[in-house]
Design a protein around this motif. Sequence first.
Motif, PDB file in Angstrom:
ATOM      1  N   LEU A  65     141.982  65.623  55.659  1.00 43.77           N
ATOM      2  CA  LEU A  65     142.300  64.287  55.157  1.00 43.77           C
ATOM      3  C   LEU A  65     142.081  64.260  53.650  1.00 43.77           C
ATOM      4  CD1 LEU A  65     140.481  62.314  57.980  1.00 43.77           C
ATOM      5  CD2 LEU A  65     142.949  62.644  57.714  1.00 43.77           C
ATOM      6  N   LEU A  66     143.152  63.933  52.942  1.00 43.35           N
ATOM      7  CA  LEU A  66     143.053  63.945  51.488  1.00 43.35           C
ATOM      8  C   LEU A  66     143.051  62.519  50.960  1.00 43.35           C
ATOM      9  CD1 LEU A  66     143.005  66.014  49.179  1.00 43.35           C
ATOM     10  CD2 LEU A  66     145.470  65.698  48.989  1.00 43.35           C
ATOM     11  N   ARG A  67     141.933  62.136  50.323  1.00 41.08           N
ATOM     12  CA  ARG A  67     141.869  60.813  49.692  1.00 41.08           C
ATOM     13  C   ARG A  67     142.284  60.957  48.234  1.00 41.08           C
ATOM     14  NH1 ARG A  67     137.176  57.521  52.727  1.00 41.08           N
ATOM     15  NH2 ARG A  67     137.231  58.735  54.621  1.00 41.08           N
ATOM     16  N   PRO A  68     142.577  59.833  47.569  1.00 40.77           N
ATOM     17  CA  PRO A  68     143.184  59.920  46.236  1.00 40.77           C
ATOM     18  C   PRO A  68     142.436  60.792  45.229  1.00 40.77           C
ATOM     19  CG  PRO A  68     143.345  57.699  47.038  1.00 40.77           C
ATOM     20  CD  PRO A  68     142.552  58.452  48.062  1.00 40.77           C
ATOM     21  N   GLN A  69     141.124  60.735  45.174  1.00 41.96           N
ATOM     22  CA  GLN A  69     140.447  61.454  44.089  1.00 41.96           C
ATOM     23  C   GLN A  69     139.861  62.784  44.532  1.00 41.96           C
ATOM     24  OE1 GLN A  69     138.028  59.066  41.506  1.00 41.96           O
ATOM     25  NE2 GLN A  69     139.426  57.348  41.591  1.00 41.96           N
ATOM     26  N   SER A  70     140.381  63.356  45.612  1.00 49.67           N
ATOM     27  CA  SER A  70     139.842  64.640  46.071  1.00 49.67           C
ATOM     28  C   SER A  70     140.780  65.775  45.694  1.00 49.67           C
ATOM     29  CB  SER A  70     139.699  64.662  47.588  1.00 49.67           C
ATOM     30  OG  SER A  70     139.182  63.459  48.047  1.00 49.67           O
ATOM     31  N   PHE A  71     140.177  66.950  45.578  1.00 45.04           N
ATOM     32  CA  PHE A  71     140.948  68.154  45.259  1.00 45.04           C
ATOM     33  C   PHE A  71     141.554  68.741  46.526  1.00 45.04           C
ATOM     34  CE2 PHE A  71     141.212  72.725  45.356  1.00 45.04           C
ATOM     35  CZ  PHE A  71     141.835  73.048  44.173  1.00 45.04           C
ATOM     36  N   PHE A  72     142.771  69.257  46.422  1.00 50.20           N
ATOM     37  CA  PHE A  72     143.280  70.160  47.465  1.00 50.20           C
ATOM     38  C   PHE A  72     144.078  71.264  46.777  1.00 50.20           C
ATOM     39  CE2 PHE A  72     146.052  71.693  50.913  1.00 50.20           C
ATOM     40  CZ  PHE A  72     145.043  72.149  51.739  1.00 50.20           C
ATOM     41  N   GLN A  73     144.080  72.452  47.394  1.00 56.31           N
ATOM     42  CA  GLN A  73     144.797  73.593  46.830  1.00 56.31           C
ATOM     43  C   GLN A  73     146.268  73.223  46.606  1.00 56.31           C
ATOM     44  OE1 GLN A  73     142.943  76.272  46.218  1.00 56.31           O
ATOM     45  NE2 GLN A  73     141.196  76.098  47.596  1.00 56.31           N
ATOM     46  N   THR A  74     146.871  73.810  45.569  1.00 61.77           N
ATOM     47  CA  THR A  74     148.210  73.411  45.117  1.00 61.77           C
ATOM     48  C   THR A  74     149.348  73.810  46.049  1.00 61.77           C
ATOM     49  OG1 THR A  74     147.396  73.686  42.891  1.00 61.77           O
ATOM     50  CG2 THR A  74     149.767  73.731  43.135  1.00 61.77           C
ATOM     51  N   ASN A  75     149.142  74.904  46.778  1.00 60.79           N
ATOM     52  CA  ASN A  75     150.231  75.506  47.550  1.00 60.79           C
ATOM     53  C   ASN A  75     149.756  75.567  49.009  1.00 60.79           C
ATOM     54  OD1 ASN A  75     151.890  77.524  48.732  1.00 60.79           O
ATOM     55  ND2 ASN A  75     152.241  78.487  46.737  1.00 60.79           N
ATOM     56  N   THR A  76     150.248  74.645  49.835  1.00 64.71           N
ATOM     57  CA  THR A  76     149.663  74.482  51.171  1.00 64.71           C
ATOM     58  C   THR A  76     149.847  75.734  52.031  1.00 64.71           C
ATOM     59  OG1 THR A  76     150.192  72.138  50.994  1.00 64.71           O
ATOM     60  CG2 THR A  76     149.481  72.903  53.137  1.00 64.71           C
ATOM     61  N   ALA A  77     151.028  76.350  51.961  1.00 67.19           N
ATOM     62  CA  ALA A  77     151.273  77.529  52.807  1.00 67.19           C
ATOM     63  C   ALA A  77     150.334  78.670  52.412  1.00 67.19           C
ATOM     64  CB  ALA A  77     152.727  77.962  52.697  1.00 67.19           C
ATOM     65  N   VAL A  78     150.132  78.858  51.117  1.00 66.82           N
ATOM     66  CA  VAL A  78     149.249  79.937  50.669  1.00 66.82           C
ATOM     67  C   VAL A  78     147.785  79.579  50.962  1.00 66.82           C
ATOM     68  CG1 VAL A  78     148.493  81.290  48.670  1.00 66.82           C
ATOM     69  CG2 VAL A  78     150.912  80.790  48.990  1.00 66.82           C
ATOM     70  N   ALA A  79     147.434  78.304  50.814  1.00 70.43           N
ATOM     71  CA  ALA A  79     146.072  77.881  51.179  1.00 70.43           C
ATOM     72  C   ALA A  79     145.809  78.156  52.654  1.00 70.43           C
ATOM     73  CB  ALA A  79     145.879  76.402  50.870  1.00 70.43           C
ATOM     74  N   ALA A  80     146.822  77.897  53.489  1.00 69.77           N
ATOM     75  CA  ALA A  80     146.662  78.156  54.931  1.00 69.77           C
ATOM     76  C   ALA A  80     146.392  79.637  55.168  1.00 69.77           C
ATOM     77  CB  ALA A  80     147.919  77.698  55.678  1.00 69.77           C
ATOM     78  N   GLY A  81     147.112  80.495  54.427  1.00 71.40           N
ATOM     79  CA  GLY A  81     146.887  81.942  54.534  1.00 71.40           C
ATOM     80  C   GLY A  81     145.496  82.333  54.067  1.00 71.40           C
ATOM     81  N   LEU A  82     145.045  81.691  52.998  1.00 76.39           N
ATOM     82  CA  LEU A  82     143.705  81.969  52.449  1.00 76.39           C
ATOM     83  C   LEU A  82     142.622  81.622  53.480  1.00 76.39           C
ATOM     84  CD1 LEU A  82     141.921  82.531  49.844  1.00 76.39           C
ATOM     85  CD2 LEU A  82     142.148  80.090  49.358  1.00 76.39           C
ATOM     86  N   TYR A  83     142.742  80.458  54.101  1.00 73.40           N
ATOM     87  CA  TYR A  83     141.734  80.050  55.091  1.00 73.40           C
ATOM     88  C   TYR A  83     141.769  80.958  56.325  1.00 73.40           C
ATOM     89  CZ  TYR A  83     141.562  75.638  52.412  1.00 73.40           C
ATOM     90  OH  TYR A  83     141.436  74.694  51.423  1.00 73.40           O
ATOM     91  N   ARG A  84     142.981  81.365  56.746  1.00 76.09           N
ATOM     92  CA  ARG A  84     143.080  82.261  57.915  1.00 76.09           C
ATOM     93  C   ARG A  84     142.412  83.598  57.615  1.00 76.09           C
ATOM     94  NH1 ARG A  84     148.494  80.440  58.130  1.00 76.09           N
ATOM     95  NH2 ARG A  84     149.267  82.370  57.224  1.00 76.09           N
ATOM     96  N   GLU A  85     142.661  84.098  56.393  1.00 71.09           N
ATOM     97  CA  GLU A  85     142.080  85.392  56.012  1.00 71.09           C
ATOM     98  C   GLU A  85     140.553  85.289  55.967  1.00 71.09           C
ATOM     99  OE1 GLU A  85     143.912  87.966  55.694  1.00 71.09           O
ATOM    100  OE2 GLU A  85     142.842  89.461  54.503  1.00 71.09           O
ATOM    101  N   ALA A  86     140.066  84.211  55.362  1.00 73.09           N
ATOM    102  CA  ALA A  86     138.614  84.016  55.279  1.00 73.09           C
ATOM    103  C   ALA A  86     138.025  83.962  56.688  1.00 73.09           C
ATOM    104  CB  ALA A  86     138.301  82.730  54.513  1.00 73.09           C
TER     105      ALA A  86
END
Length: 379
Positions: free
Chosen positions: A201-222
């Motif tokens: 859940l992303l609220r207005p003033q929170s950070f999220f990674q710029t590229n969702t598909a690559v972020a998904a890959g990053l989390y899977r790898e981790a």
Amino acid sequence: MDCRHYDAGRCRSCTWLPIPYADQLAAAERDCRELLGEDLDWRAPFASVEEGFRNKAKMVVTGSIEEPRLGILGEGATGVDLRDCGLHEPAIQAALPVLAGFVTRAALAPYDVAQRRGELKFVLVTAAPSGDLMVRFVSRSQEPVTRIRKHLPWLLDALPGLRVVTVNVQPEHKAVLEGELEIVLTEHAALALEVNGHTLLLRPQSFFQTNTAVAAGLYREAAAWVDALGPASLWDLYCGVGGFALHLAAPHRTAIGVETSVEAIASARETARRSGAAAEFVVGDATAFATSAQELPDLVVVNPPRRGIGTELARWLQESGIRHVLYSSCNPASLASDLEAMPGLRVVRARLFDMFPQTAHSELLVLLERHGDAVGSRP
Ligand SMILES: C[S@@+](CC[C@H](N)C(=O)[O-])C[C@H]1O[C@@H](n2cnc3c(N)ncnc32)[C@H](O)[C@@H]1O
């Protein structure tokens, strides 16, 4: 990727645009290998699509009410309209002309930096993988709020995926993107991002990674690296809305996320509550949390801002005796200086994630393992 703005010299943000994508990836990996050396397990780089990958647009608003420009400040502080920028996800590309129309309809006067006149400074748009959108109007004052509210039904009609609309008030005459006051105008205050089956859940003033598909890959790898190590407890420092912690939580493992943003922690807690994930989230400074902890985890994940984790936290990790650290870095220079402060932890595995194609920037995930006799005493 072809770009008429780059060709015309109007926007040169994509510094690597003329380089074929395969060569970009090879160059980014070569730089990382030079930094960390060859004596470790390098996994093949995780590539991105070359265009349409940015899940957020930060558009400076210039021009006039009748003819607004959404883009960047070019030479001589002249506004350059980049509403057709090919980096943005399709849902953002489709929304930007509608938002330009809304500026005219709601009579939102673009802020003129030189004259210090007008109201609307930026339009910030974030897209979820579903195509749902969050739009934030960054304004000098609350003056336009009534008009934005009045015309909001038109905007919601024109953009059916629009879930969250806010006005952020940024009264200062300085180059900061947003202010503290955020006025939510919609029923929903958070955008839901489905990532590998987790609803972040992303609220207005929170950070999220710029590229969702690559972020998904990053989390899977981790998650794969962590599962292979099987720690009973872990911390996710600089956790944002909880991407790492929520992917790494498991029934027989405790996970604690730490983050300074109150909004981001509220989102992470809500996601954990809804999914039943075994993860706790704490508002606080990562270094202060670590240095005052009574119990230490088996593994620590760090994903700091560009400045890195800094000497104090790096030295603490060095002395802590913790066996494994997973460091996800968007800045090789700060990663290098943090590693220097942790000589007892050796990089044993690394993988590049191309979060920002067409630029020299990328994300690097490294696994650090405590080696041999260098295990320090616990503080
Ligand atoms: C690169 S982002 C990573 C966010 C998250 N790990 C993710 O995957 O989306 C860095 C985060 O660190 C947070 N942050 C900045 N300074 C911090 C500090 N001193 N202690 C804890 N968190 C901090 C920021 O608010 C931001 O959410």
